[in-house]
Enzyme design. Structure first.
Site, mmCIF file in Angstrom:
data_model
loop_
_atom_site.group_PDB
_atom_site.id
_atom_site.type_symbol
_atom_site.label_atom_id
_atom_site.label_comp_id
_atom_site.label_asym_id
_atom_site.label_seq_id
_atom_site.Cartn_x
_atom_site.Cartn_y
_atom_site.Cartn_z
ATOM 1 C CG ASP A 149 -4.383 8.932 -11.968
ATOM 2 O OD1 ASP A 149 -4.734 8.491 -10.860
ATOM 3 O OD2 ASP A 149 -5.183 9.384 -12.814
ATOM 4 C CG ASN A 197 -4.061 11.532 -4.959
ATOM 5 O OD1 ASN A 197 -3.484 11.542 -6.040
ATOM 6 N ND2 ASN A 197 -4.743 10.482 -4.529
ATOM 7 C CG ASP A 257 -1.892 1.101 1.273
ATOM 8 O OD1 ASP A 257 -3.077 0.842 0.994
ATOM 9 O OD2 ASP A 257 -1.485 2.251 1.563
ATOM 10 C CD GLU A 290 -4.187 3.615 -1.126
ATOM 11 O OE1 GLU A 290 -5.179 3.304 -1.805
ATOM 12 O OE2 GLU A 290 -4.253 3.850 0.085
ATOM 13 C CG HIS A 332 -6.944 12.181 -8.770
ATOM 14 N ND1 HIS A 332 -7.332 11.697 -7.547
ATOM 15 C CD2 HIS A 332 -7.234 11.193 -9.661
ATOM 16 C CE1 HIS A 332 -7.829 10.486 -7.693
ATOM 17 N NE2 HIS A 332 -7.783 10.165 -8.973
HETATM 18 N N1 LIG Z 1 -4.543 9.593 -7.999
HETATM 19 C C1 LIG Z 1 -5.212 8.531 -7.586
HETATM 20 N N2 LIG Z 1 -5.530 8.393 -6.300
HETATM 21 C C2 LIG Z 1 -6.177 7.304 -5.885
HETATM 22 C C3 LIG Z 1 -6.559 6.288 -6.780
HETATM 23 N N3 LIG Z 1 -7.187 5.327 -6.091
HETATM 24 C C4 LIG Z 1 -7.222 5.728 -4.792
HETATM 25 N N4 LIG Z 1 -6.606 6.930 -4.661
HETATM 26 C C5 LIG Z 1 -6.406 7.737 -3.470
HETATM 27 O O1 LIG Z 1 -5.605 7.084 -2.545
HETATM 28 C C6 LIG Z 1 -5.802 7.703 -1.288
HETATM 29 C C7 LIG Z 1 -5.665 6.682 -0.190
HETATM 30 O O2 LIG Z 1 -5.707 7.350 1.027
HETATM 31 P P1 LIG Z 1 -5.757 6.649 2.426
HETATM 32 O O3 LIG Z 1 -6.513 5.340 2.290
HETATM 33 O O4 LIG Z 1 -6.271 7.637 3.389
HETATM 34 O O5 LIG Z 1 -4.339 6.231 2.753
HETATM 35 P P2 LIG Z 1 -2.960 7.042 2.732
HETATM 36 O O6 LIG Z 1 -3.176 8.508 2.617
HETATM 37 O O7 LIG Z 1 -2.113 6.415 1.664
HETATM 38 O O8 LIG Z 1 -2.397 6.743 4.137
HETATM 39 P P3 LIG Z 1 -1.634 5.455 4.632
HETATM 40 O O9 LIG Z 1 -2.117 4.288 3.784
HETATM 41 O O10 LIG Z 1 -2.056 5.305 6.057
HETATM 42 O O11 LIG Z 1 -0.182 5.687 4.489
HETATM 43 C C8 LIG Z 1 -7.176 8.369 -1.332
HETATM 44 O O12 LIG Z 1 -7.027 9.754 -1.283
HETATM 45 C C9 LIG Z 1 -7.694 7.947 -2.713
HETATM 46 O O13 LIG Z 1 -8.455 8.985 -3.327
HETATM 47 C C10 LIG Z 1 -6.241 6.467 -8.170
HETATM 48 O O14 LIG Z 1 -6.546 5.636 -9.051
HETATM 49 N N5 LIG Z 1 -5.573 7.586 -8.515
#
Ligand SMILES: Nc1nc2c(ncn2[C@@H]2O[C@H](COP(=O)(O)OP(=O)(O)OP(=O)(O)O)[C@@H](O)[C@H]2O)c(=O)[nH]1
Length: 319
Positions: free
Chosen positions: A213, A204, A196, A239, A209
Site C-alpha cells: 500500500d 507484496n 503498471d 497497481e 500488503h
Molecule cells: N498492497 C496492495 N496490493 C495490491 C492492491 N491492489 C492490487 N494489489 C496487488 O497487486 C498484485 C498484482 O499482481 P500481478 O497482476 O500478478 O502483477 P505483478 O506481480 O505486478 O506482475 P507484472 O505486472 O507482470 O510485473 C496482486 O498481488 C494484487 O493483490 C492494493 O491496493 N494494495
C-alpha cells in the site's frame, strides 16, 4: 365536562406555543370550539393523498413525520405542544408528508374556520403560527444543507480512491469520454498512458500488503509531482494508473512518460512508521487517440502497449 376538567384543559392549552400570550377568555372560547380526540399508535393523522382542514396540536404522546415515498422513512418526531397540519390549512394544499401517531396520542383539533376566527380574536396566534412555521423552515433548511453536504461527500467518495487520494476509474472514464469527444470535435491530439507497477505481487509477498500500500502511495505521489496537471491522472485499479494528456501527441507523450517512469523508480518508499522500504519500478504503455476511436478502444491500445513494455523486460515505456 366538570369545571375542574375545563380549568385543567385550559391550563394545558395555555402552555402550548400556539397559544402563548392568548387572553384567557379566548382560551375558554378555544375550549368550547375545539375537540380533543384520541388516536392510537400507528394511526395516520395526515396523508398527502387526503385533503386536510384542521391543525392538530399534540396534547400527549408522540407522532412521526414520515417520508411520503415508498420507504416511509421517519423525517422528524413531534411531541407535546407541537402542531401538524398548519401548512395545508394556511395554503389550502394537500399535506406535504405523512404524519403517523407513534404512540397513543391526545390531540386538540382546530378546524381551519376556527383558526381564522381565532386569529381575528387574538392576532398573537398569527405570530405564534409564524414562529412555528419559521422554526420548521429553519429546520428544513438545515436538513437540505446537510443533505447537500452529504451528497458532495458521496460524490467525492464515488470518484476518489481512498488509498492514494487520486481520482478513480469511474472518474477517469467520465473524464476520458469528455476529452475524447472534445478532441474529436476540435481535431486536437490526445494521448494516454497506462502505468503498471512491476512484480508487485512479489513485492507484496516479500514485504507485506501494508508495505505494498505504501509503495502505491509513493507511485501516486511521484505521478502527482511529475505531471503538469495532476487532475488528469487516476488509479485505474490495483497497481495500475492511467494519465490523460489532452492536446499532447505521441511524440511529446513519450517524453512525459519517460520522466514519469524515472520519477517512480527514484521515488522513496517508506512504511507507515517512516522506515525506508525498497523502491518499485513501473512499465508504461502509451497510446494516441485515432480518429473515431472510443474510450474502450483507446484504453485497449494503451493496455496492449503496456503488455509489450512488460514483455520487453519491464521498467520501460512502449507504444
Ligand atoms: N498492497 C496492495 N496490493 C495490491 C492492491 N491492489 C492490487 N494489489 C496487488 O497487486 C498484485 C498484482 O499482481 P500481478 O497482476 O500478478 O502483477 P505483478 O506481480 O505486478 O506482475 P507484472 O505486472 O507482470 O510485473 C496482486 O498481488 C494484487 O493483490 C492494493 O491496493 N494494495
Amino acid at each position: 365536562m366538570h369545571a375542574s376538567d375545563i380549568t385543567s384543559k385550559i391550563n394545558q392549552i395555555s402552555t402550548m406555543p400556539l397559544f402563548e400570550g392568548v387572553p384567557l377568555n379566548v382560551l375558554h372560547w378555544v375550549n368550547e370550539r375545539c375537540e380533543v380526540v384520541r388516536v392510537f399508535a400507528g394511526q395516520t393523522l395526515l396523508d398527502p393523498s387526503h385533503r386536510n382542514d384542521a391543525i392538530y396540536i399534540i396534547i400527549s404522546g408522540f407522532a412521526q413525520v414520515r417520508n411520503p415515498g415508498a420507504d416511509g422513512q421517519a423525517l422528524a418526531y413531534l411531541m407535546e405542544g407541537q402542531c401538524v397540519g398548519e401548512m395545508s390549512v394556511i395554503d389550502g394544499g394537500q399535506p406535504s408528508a405523512r404524519v403517523v401517531a407513534d404512540t397513543d396520542c391526545m390531540l386538540l383539533v382546530i378546524e381551519s374556520q376556527t383558526l381564522w376566527e381565532l386569529i381575528g380574536m387574538a392576532p398573537v396566534v398569527a405570530r405564534n403560527l409564524m414562529r412555528t412555521l419559521s422554526s420548521r423552515l429553519r429546520y428544513d433548511n438545515e436538513v437540505i444543507l446537510e443533505s447537500l453536504r452529504m451528497q458532495r461527500v458521496f460524490e467525492h467518495d464515488a470518484r476518489v480512491d481512498p488509498l492514494t487520494g487520486m481520482h478513480n476509474r469511474r472518474w477517469l472514464c467520465e473524464m476520458l469520454d469528455r476529452q475524447i469527444q472534445r478532441c474529436n470535435m476540435s481535431g486536437e491530439e490526445l494521448s494516454i498512458l497506462m502505468l503498471d507497477v512491476d512484480h508487485f505481487k512479489s513485492y507484496n509477498d516479500r514485504h507485506g500488503h501494508l508495505a505494498g500500500d505504501c509503495a502505491l502511495q509513493s507511485v501516486a505521489q511521484a505521478l502527482r509531482e511529475g505531471l503538469r496537471v495532476s487532475d488528469t491522472t487516476a488509479r485505474f485499479g490495483g497497481e495500475e494508473f492511467v494519465a490523460i494528456f489532452p492536446g499532447v501527441g505521441l511524440k511529446a507523450a513519450r517524453g512525459i512518460a519517460e520522466q514519469l517512469r524515472q520519477a517512480v523508480s527514484d521515488y522513496p518508499v517508506r512504511d507507515y512508521q517512516g522506515n525506508p522500504l525498497p523502491g518499485v519500478t513501473a512499465s508504461i504503455g502509451l497510446a494516441a487517440l485515432e480518429p473515431g476511436q472510443d474510450r474502450d478502444r483507446l484504453l485497449d491500445a494503451a493496455d496492449a502497449a503496456l503488455y509489450r513494455a512488460k514483455n520487453a523486460g519491464r521498467n520501460r515505456v512502449s507504444e
